[in-house]
Design a protein around this motif. Sequence first.
Motif, PDB file in Angstrom:
ATOM      1  N   ARG A 234      -5.615  15.226  -2.530  1.00  0.00           N
ATOM      2  CA  ARG A 234      -4.702  15.839  -3.499  1.00  0.00           C
ATOM      3  C   ARG A 234      -4.235  14.861  -4.570  1.00  0.00           C
ATOM      4  O   ARG A 234      -4.104  15.196  -5.733  1.00  0.00           O
ATOM      5  CB  ARG A 234      -3.498  16.427  -2.752  1.00  0.00           C
ATOM      6  CG  ARG A 234      -2.397  16.971  -3.620  1.00  0.00           C
ATOM      7  CD  ARG A 234      -2.859  18.205  -4.382  1.00  0.00           C
ATOM      8  NE  ARG A 234      -1.773  18.852  -5.064  1.00  0.00           N
ATOM      9  CZ  ARG A 234      -1.346  18.515  -6.281  1.00  0.00           C
ATOM     10  NH1 ARG A 234      -1.913  17.533  -6.939  1.00  0.00           N
ATOM     11  NH2 ARG A 234      -0.353  19.166  -6.840  1.00  0.00           N
ATOM     12  N   PHE A 235      -3.967  13.599  -4.186  1.00  0.00           N
ATOM     13  CA  PHE A 235      -3.342  12.654  -5.103  1.00  0.00           C
ATOM     14  C   PHE A 235      -4.251  11.498  -5.528  1.00  0.00           C
ATOM     15  O   PHE A 235      -3.811  10.600  -6.239  1.00  0.00           O
ATOM     16  CB  PHE A 235      -2.047  12.110  -4.503  1.00  0.00           C
ATOM     17  CG  PHE A 235      -1.032  13.192  -4.242  1.00  0.00           C
ATOM     18  CD1 PHE A 235      -0.341  13.785  -5.280  1.00  0.00           C
ATOM     19  CD2 PHE A 235      -0.813  13.642  -2.954  1.00  0.00           C
ATOM     20  CE1 PHE A 235       0.571  14.797  -5.045  1.00  0.00           C
ATOM     21  CE2 PHE A 235       0.106  14.651  -2.703  1.00  0.00           C
ATOM     22  CZ  PHE A 235       0.795  15.229  -3.751  1.00  0.00           C
ATOM     23  N   GLY A 236      -5.504  11.483  -5.070  1.00  0.00           N
ATOM     24  CA  GLY A 236      -6.475  10.514  -5.561  1.00  0.00           C
ATOM     25  C   GLY A 236      -6.334   9.104  -5.038  1.00  0.00           C
ATOM     26  O   GLY A 236      -6.565   8.150  -5.776  1.00  0.00           O
ATOM     27  N   PHE A 237      -5.966   8.938  -3.794  1.00  0.00           N
ATOM     28  CA  PHE A 237      -5.867   7.603  -3.204  1.00  0.00           C
ATOM     29  C   PHE A 237      -7.196   7.195  -2.560  1.00  0.00           C
ATOM     30  O   PHE A 237      -7.230   6.669  -1.461  1.00  0.00           O
ATOM     31  CB  PHE A 237      -4.761   7.563  -2.145  1.00  0.00           C
ATOM     32  CG  PHE A 237      -3.379   7.608  -2.712  1.00  0.00           C
ATOM     33  CD1 PHE A 237      -2.868   6.543  -3.425  1.00  0.00           C
ATOM     34  CD2 PHE A 237      -2.572   8.715  -2.512  1.00  0.00           C
ATOM     35  CE1 PHE A 237      -1.583   6.585  -3.936  1.00  0.00           C
ATOM     36  CE2 PHE A 237      -1.289   8.762  -3.013  1.00  0.00           C
ATOM     37  CZ  PHE A 237      -0.793   7.688  -3.737  1.00  0.00           C
ATOM     38  N   THR A 238      -8.296   7.400  -3.243  1.00  0.00           N
ATOM     39  CA  THR A 238      -9.613   7.081  -2.713  1.00  0.00           C
ATOM     40  C   THR A 238      -9.751   5.587  -2.470  1.00  0.00           C
ATOM     41  O   THR A 238      -9.476   4.785  -3.362  1.00  0.00           O
ATOM     42  CB  THR A 238     -10.708   7.553  -3.688  1.00  0.00           C
ATOM     43  OG1 THR A 238     -10.522   8.932  -3.952  1.00  0.00           O
ATOM     44  CG2 THR A 238     -12.089   7.325  -3.113  1.00  0.00           C
TER      45      THR A 238
ATOM     46  N   TYR B  21      -5.569  13.859   9.423  1.00  0.00           N
ATOM     47  CA  TYR B  21      -5.632  15.042   8.567  1.00  0.00           C
ATOM     48  C   TYR B  21      -4.663  14.904   7.396  1.00  0.00           C
ATOM     49  O   TYR B  21      -5.017  15.152   6.243  1.00  0.00           O
ATOM     50  CB  TYR B  21      -5.319  16.296   9.383  1.00  0.00           C
ATOM     51  CG  TYR B  21      -5.171  17.535   8.561  1.00  0.00           C
ATOM     52  CD1 TYR B  21      -6.278  18.161   7.988  1.00  0.00           C
ATOM     53  CD2 TYR B  21      -3.921  18.109   8.347  1.00  0.00           C
ATOM     54  CE1 TYR B  21      -6.147  19.310   7.231  1.00  0.00           C
ATOM     55  CE2 TYR B  21      -3.780  19.260   7.592  1.00  0.00           C
ATOM     56  CZ  TYR B  21      -4.894  19.848   7.038  1.00  0.00           C
ATOM     57  OH  TYR B  21      -4.758  20.981   6.280  1.00  0.00           O
ATOM     58  N   LEU B  22      -3.435  14.484   7.676  1.00  0.00           N
ATOM     59  CA  LEU B  22      -2.429  14.317   6.626  1.00  0.00           C
ATOM     60  C   LEU B  22      -2.871  13.269   5.612  1.00  0.00           C
ATOM     61  O   LEU B  22      -2.798  13.494   4.401  1.00  0.00           O
ATOM     62  CB  LEU B  22      -1.086  13.929   7.246  1.00  0.00           C
ATOM     63  CG  LEU B  22       0.063  13.674   6.283  1.00  0.00           C
ATOM     64  CD1 LEU B  22       0.374  14.900   5.445  1.00  0.00           C
ATOM     65  CD2 LEU B  22       1.298  13.216   7.045  1.00  0.00           C
ATOM     66  N   VAL B  23      -3.370  12.131   6.082  1.00  0.00           N
ATOM     67  CA  VAL B  23      -3.841  11.068   5.183  1.00  0.00           C
ATOM     68  C   VAL B  23      -4.996  11.576   4.324  1.00  0.00           C
ATOM     69  O   VAL B  23      -5.034  11.343   3.113  1.00  0.00           O
ATOM     70  CB  VAL B  23      -4.243   9.808   5.980  1.00  0.00           C
ATOM     71  CG1 VAL B  23      -5.013   8.830   5.115  1.00  0.00           C
ATOM     72  CG2 VAL B  23      -3.013   9.143   6.565  1.00  0.00           C
ATOM     73  N   ASN B  24      -5.944  12.279   4.928  1.00  0.00           N
ATOM     74  CA  ASN B  24      -7.081  12.796   4.160  1.00  0.00           C
ATOM     75  C   ASN B  24      -6.642  13.816   3.114  1.00  0.00           C
ATOM     76  O   ASN B  24      -7.175  13.833   2.000  1.00  0.00           O
ATOM     77  CB  ASN B  24      -8.123  13.412   5.095  1.00  0.00           C
ATOM     78  CG  ASN B  24      -8.877  12.365   5.871  1.00  0.00           C
ATOM     79  OD1 ASN B  24      -8.968  11.216   5.450  1.00  0.00           O
ATOM     80  ND2 ASN B  24      -9.419  12.748   7.016  1.00  0.00           N
ATOM     81  N   GLN B  25      -5.662  14.649   3.440  1.00  0.00           N
ATOM     82  CA  GLN B  25      -5.156  15.620   2.468  1.00  0.00           C
ATOM     83  C   GLN B  25      -4.426  14.922   1.330  1.00  0.00           C
ATOM     84  O   GLN B  25      -4.538  15.319   0.167  1.00  0.00           O
ATOM     85  CB  GLN B  25      -4.237  16.640   3.156  1.00  0.00           C
ATOM     86  CG  GLN B  25      -4.948  17.537   4.132  1.00  0.00           C
ATOM     87  CD  GLN B  25      -6.070  18.316   3.487  1.00  0.00           C
ATOM     88  OE1 GLN B  25      -5.907  18.932   2.447  1.00  0.00           O
ATOM     89  NE2 GLN B  25      -7.237  18.250   4.103  1.00  0.00           N
ATOM     90  N   ILE B  26      -3.661  13.866   1.639  1.00  0.00           N
ATOM     91  CA  ILE B  26      -2.980  13.084   0.593  1.00  0.00           C
ATOM     92  C   ILE B  26      -4.021  12.437  -0.322  1.00  0.00           C
ATOM     93  O   ILE B  26      -3.889  12.467  -1.545  1.00  0.00           O
ATOM     94  CB  ILE B  26      -2.052  12.015   1.220  1.00  0.00           C
ATOM     95  CG1 ILE B  26      -0.847  12.690   1.878  1.00  0.00           C
ATOM     96  CG2 ILE B  26      -1.596  11.007   0.176  1.00  0.00           C
ATOM     97  CD1 ILE B  26       0.016  11.757   2.705  1.00  0.00           C
ATOM     98  N   ARG B  27      -5.061  11.861   0.265  1.00  0.00           N
ATOM     99  CA  ARG B  27      -6.129  11.248  -0.539  1.00  0.00           C
ATOM    100  C   ARG B  27      -6.761  12.270  -1.474  1.00  0.00           C
ATOM    101  O   ARG B  27      -6.965  12.005  -2.658  1.00  0.00           O
ATOM    102  CB  ARG B  27      -7.233  10.702   0.364  1.00  0.00           C
ATOM    103  CG  ARG B  27      -6.935   9.434   1.043  1.00  0.00           C
ATOM    104  CD  ARG B  27      -8.172   8.948   1.795  1.00  0.00           C
ATOM    105  NE  ARG B  27      -7.825   8.012   2.840  1.00  0.00           N
ATOM    106  CZ  ARG B  27      -7.443   6.772   2.614  1.00  0.00           C
ATOM    107  NH1 ARG B  27      -7.353   6.329   1.385  1.00  0.00           N
ATOM    108  NH2 ARG B  27      -7.148   5.978   3.613  1.00  0.00           N
TER     109      ARG B  27
ATOM    110  N   PRO C 284       0.844  -1.197   0.000  1.00  0.00           N
ATOM    111  CA  PRO C 284       0.000   0.000   0.000  1.00  0.00           C
ATOM    112  C   PRO C 284       0.878   1.245   0.000  1.00  0.00           C
ATOM    113  O   PRO C 284       2.054   1.180   0.377  1.00  0.00           O
ATOM    114  CB  PRO C 284      -0.787  -0.107   1.308  1.00  0.00           C
ATOM    115  CG  PRO C 284       0.150  -0.811   2.222  1.00  0.00           C
ATOM    116  CD  PRO C 284       0.892  -1.800   1.346  1.00  0.00           C
ATOM    117  N   PRO C 285       0.321   2.382  -0.404  1.00  0.00           N
ATOM    118  CA  PRO C 285       1.103   3.612  -0.385  1.00  0.00           C
ATOM    119  C   PRO C 285       1.575   3.910   1.039  1.00  0.00           C
ATOM    120  O   PRO C 285       0.788   3.947   1.965  1.00  0.00           O
ATOM    121  CB  PRO C 285       0.133   4.683  -0.859  1.00  0.00           C
ATOM    122  CG  PRO C 285      -1.017   3.971  -1.459  1.00  0.00           C
ATOM    123  CD  PRO C 285      -1.034   2.601  -0.880  1.00  0.00           C
ATOM    124  N   ALA C 286       2.883   4.071   1.200  1.00  0.00           N
ATOM    125  CA  ALA C 286       3.466   4.370   2.511  1.00  0.00           C
ATOM    126  C   ALA C 286       4.325   5.614   2.372  1.00  0.00           C
ATOM    127  O   ALA C 286       5.060   5.774   1.387  1.00  0.00           O
ATOM    128  CB  ALA C 286       4.292   3.198   3.014  1.00  0.00           C
TER     129      ALA C 286
END
Length: 78
Positions: free
Chosen positions: A53-57, A45-51, A25-27
Amino acid sequence: MNRFVEQLRFEERKIFYITQASVRPPAFVVFTDRGGPLHFSHERYLVNQIRRRFGFTGTPIVVKTRPKEPAKRSGRGR
């Protein structure tokens, strides 16, 4: 990634930079001003922002925190 993380603000600690360590998985490894994990709300918060911004839905994202190592001295001139 680093330009992205510069825009985020955390009260708890300073994030110097972030790097992607693996794909499945993305780490991500986050280098901060001190050791120990991020507070759970800051990590979420960081994980949600990464999702966002970069589409890791729908993908689990792993975040590891490491303290930034001080610059090593060469040992010359002793």
